[in-house]
Scaffold this motif. Sequence first.
Motif, PDB file in Angstrom:
ATOM      1  N   LYS A  52       0.854  -1.183   0.000  1.00  0.00           N
ATOM      2  CA  LYS A  52       0.000   0.000   0.000  1.00  0.00           C
ATOM      3  C   LYS A  52       0.890   1.232   0.000  1.00  0.00           C
ATOM      4  O   LYS A  52       2.109   1.125   0.144  1.00  0.00           O
ATOM      5  N   GLY A  67       0.933   5.100   1.772  1.00  0.00           N
ATOM      6  CA  GLY A  67       0.310   6.035   2.709  1.00  0.00           C
ATOM      7  C   GLY A  67       0.006   7.380   2.060  1.00  0.00           C
ATOM      8  O   GLY A  67       0.541   7.721   1.003  1.00  0.00           O
ATOM      9  N   ARG A  81      -7.233   6.722  -2.375  1.00  0.00           N
ATOM     10  CA  ARG A  81      -7.811   7.747  -1.497  1.00  0.00           C
ATOM     11  C   ARG A  81      -7.232   9.100  -1.866  1.00  0.00           C
ATOM     12  O   ARG A  81      -6.016   9.234  -2.060  1.00  0.00           O
ATOM     13  N   SER A 132     -12.731   8.023  -1.458  1.00  0.00           N
ATOM     14  CA  SER A 132     -12.185   6.737  -1.887  1.00  0.00           C
ATOM     15  C   SER A 132     -12.703   6.427  -3.291  1.00  0.00           C
ATOM     16  O   SER A 132     -13.901   6.515  -3.549  1.00  0.00           O
ATOM     17  N   ASP A 155      -4.920   2.580  -0.349  1.00  0.00           N
ATOM     18  CA  ASP A 155      -5.267   1.874   0.895  1.00  0.00           C
ATOM     19  C   ASP A 155      -4.985   0.377   0.775  1.00  0.00           C
ATOM     20  O   ASP A 155      -4.473  -0.242   1.697  1.00  0.00           O
ATOM     21  N   ARG A 156      -5.398  -0.198  -0.354  1.00  0.00           N
ATOM     22  CA  ARG A 156      -5.226  -1.647  -0.534  1.00  0.00           C
ATOM     23  C   ARG A 156      -5.573  -2.028  -1.947  1.00  0.00           C
ATOM     24  O   ARG A 156      -6.178  -1.245  -2.690  1.00  0.00           O
TER      25      ARG A 156
END
Length: 205
Positions: free
Chosen positions: A119, A121, A147, A158, A181-182
Amino acid sequence: MSTVREIQTGLEGFRLWPGALSAQAQAALLAEVLMAEAVAPFYRPETPGGRPFSVQMTNLGGLGWVSDRGGYRYQETHPATEKPWPPIPRMLLELWTELTGWPEPPDACLVNLYRDQAKMGLHQDRDEADLTAPVLSVSLGDTAVFRIGAAGGRPTRSIRLASGDVCALTGPARLARHGIDRLIAGSSTLVPGGGRINLTLRRAR
Ligand code: MD3
Ligand code: FE
């Protein structure tokens, strides 16, 4: 490409073209990245504080973004091989002109490889000399949960970025905080071994 449709995101300066690249174009672009990997292998950079990124990276173009204990910067060579970065594929240069209309070509293309739980940040992109130039992003492989929010602690949104989606960041969105995020594992079979590749075209100097 003139048939691709831009959708409204509600965030000024964030332009999104879902499915801009056909399955064929995605496969062709992936093949170019995998060929370039022979010269400029993916590696795992470290933050200036010495923590490894979960994302693996390489670059294409005259300049590449790197991070290590010396900080964030653009440089002309791969940190491990010390060779120049491979060229930016023609199809990406054409996409840049078509979608951004920016008068100068990109001089840097960061290639991010997300496997498994990788991911990114929330951060701002501000290592480029001209922050008025757009950034163009191309997603390949598994869908990412992206995001983005305006700077200054405002709420984030998102958005899913799927294989073949292209987005441009201009104006106020250019300095927005954003991150990944993922991944949605197994949502695409494009990338061998699974995962996602994101290419960002930039004007670094
Ligand atoms: C918003 N990459 O490489 S792409 C990055 O999917 C980066 O690998 C993410 O953030 C990825 O710096 C997001 C979409 C994106 C790219 C650049 C931006 C969004 C951006 C620059 C400014 C604002
Ligand atoms: Fe970024």
